[in-house]
Design a protein around this motif. Structure first.
Motif, PDB file in Angstrom:
ATOM      1  N   THR A 302      43.432  16.688  69.766  1.00 31.18           N
ATOM      2  CA  THR A 302      43.373  18.154  69.716  1.00 31.18           C
ATOM      3  C   THR A 302      44.598  18.750  69.013  1.00 31.18           C
ATOM      4  N   ASP A 303      45.482  17.896  68.524  1.00 34.99           N
ATOM      5  CA  ASP A 303      46.769  18.352  67.986  1.00 34.99           C
ATOM      6  C   ASP A 303      46.676  19.481  66.959  1.00 34.99           C
ATOM      7  N   HIS A 304      45.676  19.437  66.114  1.00 35.46           N
ATOM      8  CA  HIS A 304      45.655  20.437  65.047  1.00 35.46           C
ATOM      9  C   HIS A 304      44.467  21.369  65.055  1.00 35.46           C
ATOM     10  N   MET A 305      43.839  21.420  66.193  1.00 36.36           N
ATOM     11  CA  MET A 305      42.767  22.406  66.328  1.00 36.36           C
ATOM     12  C   MET A 305      43.428  23.771  66.449  1.00 36.36           C
ATOM     13  N   LEU A 306      42.670  24.786  66.082  1.00 35.26           N
ATOM     14  CA  LEU A 306      43.202  26.144  66.214  1.00 35.26           C
ATOM     15  C   LEU A 306      42.645  26.764  67.495  1.00 35.26           C
ATOM     16  N   PHE A 307      43.547  27.175  68.378  1.00 36.56           N
ATOM     17  CA  PHE A 307      43.112  27.806  69.617  1.00 36.56           C
ATOM     18  C   PHE A 307      43.350  29.309  69.513  1.00 36.56           C
ATOM     19  N   ILE A 308      42.345  30.054  69.893  1.00 37.29           N
ATOM     20  CA  ILE A 308      42.503  31.509  69.893  1.00 37.29           C
ATOM     21  C   ILE A 308      42.219  31.981  71.310  1.00 37.29           C
ATOM     22  N   ALA A 309      43.239  32.502  71.955  1.00 37.20           N
ATOM     23  CA  ALA A 309      43.039  33.024  73.301  1.00 37.20           C
ATOM     24  C   ALA A 309      42.774  34.516  73.175  1.00 37.20           C
ATOM     25  N   ALA A 310      41.881  35.030  74.015  1.00 35.01           N
ATOM     26  CA  ALA A 310      41.588  36.458  73.933  1.00 35.01           C
ATOM     27  C   ALA A 310      41.403  37.044  75.318  1.00 35.01           C
ATOM     28  N   GLY A 311      41.755  38.290  75.440  1.00 36.85           N
ATOM     29  CA  GLY A 311      41.572  38.933  76.731  1.00 36.85           C
ATOM     30  C   GLY A 311      41.901  40.415  76.646  1.00 36.85           C
ATOM     31  N   ALA A 312      41.415  41.157  77.621  1.00 36.79           N
ATOM     32  CA  ALA A 312      41.672  42.595  77.631  1.00 36.79           C
ATOM     33  C   ALA A 312      43.031  42.891  78.270  1.00 36.79           C
ATOM     34  N   PHE A 313      43.460  42.039  79.163  1.00 34.62           N
ATOM     35  CA  PHE A 313      44.736  42.207  79.876  1.00 34.62           C
ATOM     36  C   PHE A 313      44.877  43.594  80.498  1.00 34.62           C
ATOM     37  N   HIS A 314      43.828  43.989  81.236  1.00 29.66           N
ATOM     38  CA  HIS A 314      43.914  45.265  81.952  1.00 29.66           C
ATOM     39  C   HIS A 314      44.790  45.130  83.189  1.00 29.66           C
ATOM     40  N   ARG A 315      44.597  44.030  83.906  1.00 32.33           N
ATOM     41  CA  ARG A 315      45.314  43.879  85.176  1.00 32.33           C
ATOM     42  C   ARG A 315      46.478  42.913  85.111  1.00 32.33           C
ATOM     43  N   SER A 316      46.536  42.125  84.080  1.00 31.89           N
ATOM     44  CA  SER A 316      47.665  41.203  83.964  1.00 31.89           C
ATOM     45  C   SER A 316      48.234  41.315  82.553  1.00 31.89           C
ATOM     46  N   ARG A 317      49.311  40.610  82.318  1.00 31.43           N
ATOM     47  CA  ARG A 317      49.910  40.649  80.986  1.00 31.43           C
ATOM     48  C   ARG A 317      50.036  39.224  80.452  1.00 31.43           C
ATOM     49  N   PRO A 318      50.169  39.087  79.153  1.00 29.03           N
ATOM     50  CA  PRO A 318      50.360  37.729  78.629  1.00 29.03           C
ATOM     51  C   PRO A 318      51.555  37.038  79.282  1.00 29.03           C
ATOM     52  N   SER A 319      52.543  37.823  79.700  1.00 35.71           N
ATOM     53  CA  SER A 319      53.731  37.214  80.318  1.00 35.71           C
ATOM     54  C   SER A 319      53.451  36.692  81.729  1.00 35.71           C
ATOM     55  N   ASP A 320      52.224  36.962  82.256  1.00 41.57           N
ATOM     56  CA  ASP A 320      51.861  36.369  83.540  1.00 41.57           C
ATOM     57  C   ASP A 320      51.340  34.944  83.396  1.00 41.57           C
ATOM     58  N   LEU A 321      51.164  34.523  82.167  1.00 38.49           N
ATOM     59  CA  LEU A 321      50.718  33.139  81.953  1.00 38.49           C
ATOM     60  C   LEU A 321      51.911  32.200  82.096  1.00 38.49           C
ATOM     61  N   MET A 322      51.646  30.935  82.298  1.00 41.63           N
ATOM     62  CA  MET A 322      52.741  29.958  82.371  1.00 41.63           C
ATOM     63  C   MET A 322      53.588  30.035  81.104  1.00 41.63           C
ATOM     64  N   PRO A 323      54.913  30.010  81.244  1.00 43.77           N
ATOM     65  CA  PRO A 323      55.749  30.136  80.040  1.00 43.77           C
ATOM     66  C   PRO A 323      55.385  29.144  78.943  1.00 43.77           C
ATOM     67  N   GLU A 324      55.083  27.916  79.312  1.00 45.02           N
ATOM     68  CA  GLU A 324      54.750  26.918  78.278  1.00 45.02           C
ATOM     69  C   GLU A 324      53.505  27.333  77.504  1.00 45.02           C
ATOM     70  N   LEU A 325      52.541  27.881  78.235  1.00 47.31           N
ATOM     71  CA  LEU A 325      51.302  28.293  77.589  1.00 47.31           C
ATOM     72  C   LEU A 325      51.538  29.509  76.684  1.00 47.31           C
ATOM     73  N   GLN A 326      52.353  30.450  77.176  1.00 44.32           N
ATOM     74  CA  GLN A 326      52.705  31.620  76.356  1.00 44.32           C
ATOM     75  C   GLN A 326      53.280  31.173  75.027  1.00 44.32           C
ATOM     76  N   GLY A 327      54.155  30.158  75.112  1.00 42.72           N
ATOM     77  CA  GLY A 327      54.849  29.681  73.920  1.00 42.72           C
ATOM     78  C   GLY A 327      53.931  29.053  72.900  1.00 42.72           C
TER      79      GLY A 327
END
Ligand SMILES: Nc1ncnc2c1ncn2[C@@H]1O[C@H](COP(=O)(O)OP(=O)(O)OP(=O)(O)O)[C@@H](O)[C@H]1O
Length: 446
Positions: A302-327
């Motif tokens: 999976t090393d070079h697949m392109l991942f696109i995460a999407a969300g409305a983030f009404h109740r949470s923020r991207p910073s609520d995700l695990m730091p490693e995942l945010q990065g």
């Protein structure tokens, strides 16, 4: 993969998607980054971590559509999954690795479609021969000594039939064909999810299941369709297809993870659901970082697949995700609510726009539908207002509104042959006003 420059990618996306310029730029950059990575020397490549994208924005504003277009543009396999549908490894449900397996299935479809085009002429030829075999069977009792002419006579008849077949003179003639079917292993293990079954075991069962033949009397015309699929399958090499699909997935695969905000540990919520959300994030991390997933067709990196995460983030923020995942999702982009103006453009501007689709569909019935400018403006306005007054579902509202608008024409079309239907402001208001008046009705219908 894509040698398109970011500018070219954006220009292509502009043909189909209205507005959302930042998101188009970001998608073009993410794509180009994959290409850049491939140009790097081996040593350097190991050091560079792939940059994935996170799209933040409400529902129905073009997040998926941008990715879908991007994938089509580059011939990449794409799957859309919902983060909230997964459960932690070891718990009952779908584990995150299954998204990679689904991607490979999507890639197989792409590769098969290409191969199909390649083998089609040969398959068609074979079908004609098989039909000829059935129409002019070789008689087994012939013996060269008794009748030395028999073979030549047979050939002549066959050629005559070949001509008749080509001239479509035998379409309604009935022949007896045999159809091959392989029983699916799921029927045996009906109470055991095939997914839970070891992948090797699955393959083994498929190989040992006996092929079943059934005979059917069909017309030549029907036989052509049925036999074509068999011949196409027969001419394709499954192992080569699987290998190619794995390569395509590894090098160009795109995984769109929707509702990522639903697995971000929000401030509220019970402790136990927080734990399981974090579990899914933890499982997701290695896949996004690069790992090897076992599939029934072989290992997939999976090393070079392109991942696109999407969300409305009404109740949470991207910073609520695990730091490693945010990065792992450094390319961030916000998509905006669509305006009434955008709606008007979506209705008419994109190549095969929504209105064009209806025009073409009804044209097949000999009905000409013409949308007038004022009619379109009213439509955009109504869709926009509905989004404000009930739930905001973005451009999806246009689909429901248009469908209701043209419901009557759709139903009556076969009797309206040769007529032209003008969709002006009057028509729109007349068809939609009564529904708009009742809030309850509009909630159900539009
Ligand atoms: N900016 C846009 N331009 C043209 N069409 C659009 C646009 N935004 C949405 N659409 C149309 O609306 C429909 C829904 O859009 P899309 O699937 O992209 O939603 P989304 O933003 O991914 O939302 P969700 O996260 O709920 O899936 C699609 O059929 C798409 O064609």
């Amino acid at each position: 993969m894509s040698e398109l420059t970011p500018k070219e990618v954006v220009a292509k996306l502009d043909e189909h998607i209205i507005g959302q310029h930042d998101a188009k730029r970001a998608a073009a950059i993410a794509l180009r980054n994959r290409w850049r990575w491939k140009q790097l020397p081996e040593e350097m490549r190991k050091e560079v971590t792939p940059k994935n994208m996170m799209m933040i924005g409400p529902t129905g504003v073009g997040k998926t559509e941008i990715c879908r277009r991007l994938a089509r543009l580059t011939g990449s396999p794409l799957i859309k999954v919902e983060a909230s549908k997964y459960t932690e490894v070891g718990y009952y449900g779908r584990d995150v690795e299954s998204m990679v397996r689904d991607l490979v299935e999507a890639a197989i479809q792409i590769v098969k479609a290409t191969k199909r085009d390649e083998v089609l002429p040969k398959a068609k030829q074979r079908v004609e021969e098989r039909i000829l075999d059935l129409l002019v069977p070789t008689e087994s009792t012939w013996s060269q000594e008794e009748d030395p002419e028999a073979e030549a006579r047979h050939q002549r008849t066959r050629e005559k039939f070949r001509e008749m077949l080509a001239a479509k003179e035998l379409e309604t003639r009935e022949i007896d064909i045999s159809i091959e079917q392989r029983q699916a292993p799921m029927q045996i293990f009906s109470n055991m999810g095939v997914e839970q079954m070891d992948t090797n075991l699955q393959n083994m069962f498929e190989k040992i299941m006996p092929k079943q033949h059934s005979h059917r009397k069909v017309t030549v015309e029907e036989a052509r369709g049925l036999l074509l699929e068999q011949e196409v399958e027969g001419l394709m090499d499954p192992d080569a297809i699987h290998a190619e699909a794995i390569e395509l997935s590894e090098e160009t695969g795109m995984i769109f993870i929707d509702e990522i905000d639903k697995i971000a540990g929000g401030a509220e919520g019970s402790k136990s659901s927080d734990v399981s959300r974090q579990g899914v994030q933890r499982d997701l991390l290695p896949i996004v970082e690069g790992t090897t997933v076992q599939t029934r067709y072989g290992n997939v990196k999976t090393d070079h697949m392109l991942f696109i995460a999407a969300g409305a983030f009404h109740r949470s923020r991207p910073s609520d995700l695990m730091p490693e995942l945010q990065g792992r999702f450094p390319i961030r982009v916000e998509l905006h609510d669509l305006t009434q103006e955008d709606f008007l453009k979506i209705l008419t501007e994109p190549a095969s726009s929504l209105t064009q689709q209806y025009v073409s569909l009804l044209e097949t019935e000999g009905v000409t539908v013409e949308f007038e400018k004022e009619g379109l403006q009213s439509l955009a306005e109504i869709a926009f207002q509905l989004n404000q007054s009930s739930q905001n579902i973005g451009a999806r509202r246009l689909h429901t509104v248009l469908e209701h608008l043209l419901e009557e024409v759709s139903f009556e079309a076969p009797d309206l042959k040769g007529q032209a239907i003008k969709i002006d402001a009057n028509y729109v208001n007349q068809k939609l006003a009564s529904v708009m008046k009742s809030e309850d009705m509009s909630k159900f219908i539009l």
